[in-house]
Design a protein around this motif. Structure first.
Motif, short mmCIF file in Angstrom:
data_model
loop_
_atom_site.label_atom_id
_atom_site.label_comp_id
_atom_site.label_asym_id
_atom_site.label_seq_id
_atom_site.Cartn_x
_atom_site.Cartn_y
_atom_site.Cartn_z
N UNK A 23 -5.64 3.19 -3.16
CA UNK A 23 -6.55 4.22 -3.69
C UNK A 23 -7.20 4.98 -2.54
N UNK A 24 -7.68 4.24 -1.54
CA UNK A 24 -8.38 4.87 -0.42
C UNK A 24 -7.47 5.80 0.36
N UNK A 25 -6.26 5.35 0.65
CA UNK A 25 -5.33 6.21 1.39
C UNK A 25 -4.95 7.44 0.57
N UNK A 41 -10.45 -6.65 -0.62
CA UNK A 41 -9.84 -5.78 0.38
C UNK A 41 -10.64 -5.80 1.67
N UNK A 42 -10.02 -5.35 2.74
CA UNK A 42 -10.64 -5.31 4.05
C UNK A 42 -11.50 -4.05 4.16
N UNK A 43 -12.79 -4.22 4.12
CA UNK A 43 -13.71 -3.08 4.12
C UNK A 43 -13.78 -2.38 5.47
N UNK A 44 -13.26 -3.02 6.51
CA UNK A 44 -13.37 -2.42 7.85
C UNK A 44 -12.21 -1.49 8.18
N UNK A 45 -11.18 -1.47 7.34
CA UNK A 45 -10.08 -0.54 7.61
C UNK A 45 -10.61 0.89 7.56
N UNK A 46 -10.07 1.74 8.43
CA UNK A 46 -10.66 3.07 8.61
C UNK A 46 -10.67 3.88 7.32
N UNK A 60 0.31 10.06 -9.61
CA UNK A 60 0.57 8.93 -8.72
C UNK A 60 0.00 7.68 -9.37
N UNK A 61 0.90 6.76 -9.74
CA UNK A 61 0.47 5.48 -10.32
C UNK A 61 0.25 4.49 -9.19
N UNK A 62 -0.99 4.05 -9.05
CA UNK A 62 -1.36 3.14 -7.97
C UNK A 62 -1.04 1.69 -8.35
N UNK A 63 -0.94 0.85 -7.33
CA UNK A 63 -0.59 -0.53 -7.56
C UNK A 63 -1.79 -1.45 -7.62
N UNK A 64 -1.56 -2.67 -7.16
CA UNK A 64 -2.47 -3.76 -7.44
C UNK A 64 -1.81 -4.59 -8.54
N UNK A 65 -2.00 -5.90 -8.48
CA UNK A 65 -1.29 -6.78 -9.42
C UNK A 65 -1.65 -6.50 -10.88
N UNK A 66 -2.82 -5.92 -11.12
CA UNK A 66 -3.22 -5.61 -12.49
C UNK A 66 -2.24 -4.70 -13.20
N UNK A 67 -1.57 -3.84 -12.42
CA UNK A 67 -0.60 -2.90 -13.01
C UNK A 67 0.50 -3.63 -13.78
#
Length: 371
Positions: free
Chosen positions: A56-58, A84-89, A122-129
């Protein structure tokens, strides 16, 4: 002739009005792209996974400067995200963006959106999908309508689950004979073992059953596949290239930017696997060292032949001076021992004992090698 205060005000209003009109025209000219997320997630429940925030962020960061974005989900309202890793840019940037975070708190319902209003989805992922997108009839209809209207249809990671039951006008499956990527069975077995008994199906199997020509790169390696206006990506690391493909389809310029550190890391791994040299030393500011370490670690655990084991060990050695986690170093030591590199295995085991003097694995290796 001197300007009167009244004339100055009129001139200023005219300029403001013109500027506003230009802004409005630019907004209208921007194509609209719909992001779709799962509604399945429940906060703090590992058995109820949600959206992959990285994707989602990207997507938000790379698309929002050039398109109008909206977010929709089957139920609408709050979209839960997994850990998720909150420190990723890109995550840091999006967390600080009020609009992006408001959308997650209040997404539109799929039933509230129409295909004709968007140029791409754009359908985003994550296991919930895997649990609510494949069988959601309004989403199937939305995607079918977009296909008829020749719109761009994209999905990443577990997102392609939404495409499995979508049909063309003649009743045939949309994916029949189409080249498609998505999260692989091997990636599921490596990184989502706890979910395997819960999934209604495995994505790779579902895509293949729908007639898709499934394609994959190695685990954790990016792959974007395009078949006409259908664009799919294998995993989160495929997202940037997938976004570039969407922008190209919309006749928009791809962003001139420095690669994300994790994007750079998987690119270097692919470069190495292709037989190309990897520049050393690695720049920790530009390359996600822990990700390279993780790739080597998992590749070693699942290696079934010596060439695979050698590749995994070589990638691990690239970062062993920077990533000194004892579990990682111990795995590397055992890998080196399997390859017959006893001296290096002993050196690594001793390095582990310096950090963990009670490490039985390190002691056993030293006894075995008489190191």
């Amino acid at each position: 002739m001197k300007s009167t205060p009244c004339r100055n005000r009129l001139w200023l209003l005219a300029v403001i009005s013109l500027f506003g009109a230009v802004q409005a025209e630019e907004l209208v000219q921007k194509p609209k792209v719909l992001l779709v997320a799962s509604s399945y997630g429940v906060a703090d429940d590992p058995k109820k996974p949600g959206l992959e925030f990285d994707e989602y962020a990207m997507a938000y960061q790379l698309l929002s400067p050039q398109v109008q974005l909206e977010l929709a989900s089957p139920k609408g309202g709050k979209v839960e995200v997994g850990k998720y890793n909150k420190s990723k840019v890109y995550n840091t940037a999006v967390q600080a963006d009020p609009t992006a975070m408001q959308w997650l708190a209040g997404s539109k319902k799929i039933t509230e959106v129409k295909a004709e209003d968007y140029q791409a989805v754009l359908v985003l992922g994550g296991k919930g999908a895997m649990f609510d997108l494949a069988d959601h009839l309004p989403l199937q209809q939305l995607l079918a309508d977009m296909a008829v209207q020749q719109k761009v249809i994209a999905a990443v990671c577990h997102g392609p689950a939404a495409l499995i039951h979508v049909k063309n006008k003649d009743g045939s499956l949309l994916l029949q004979g189409k080249k498609v990527a998505g999260f692989s069975n091997q990636e599921e077995s490596m990184f989502a073992k706890e979910m395997l008994p819960l999934y209604p199906f495995l994505l790779q199997d579902g895509l293949t059953k729908a007639g898709a020509l499934y394609q994959q790169a190695g685990p954790m390696l990016p792959l974007t596949v395009q078949d006409g206006k259908l664009i799919t990506g294998q995993n989160p690391y495929s997202t940037p290239a997938l976004i570039d493909a969407i922008l190209t389809q919309l006749a928009l310029k791809t962003a001139q930017r420095q690669s994300y550190p994790d994007e750079r890391a998987v690119s270097l791994i692919q470069q190495f696997l292709a037989g190309q040299p990897v520049p050393q030393p690695l720049d920790e500011k530009r390359v996600d060292i822990p990700l390279m370490a993780a790739w080597g670690y998992y590749a070693l655990q699942f290696a079934t032949a010596e060439p695979e084991r050698q590749q995994a060990v070589q990638v691990m050695e690239m970062v062993s001076g920077r990533f000194t986690d004892p579990q990682f170093l111990m795995a590397l030591a055992q890998g080196q021992l399997q390859l017959g590199n006893t001296t290096r295995a002993v050196e690594l085991a001793k390095a582990v004992l310096k950090q963990q003097p009670d490490s039985k694995a390190a002691e056993e290796l030293l006894i075995k090698t008489k190191g």
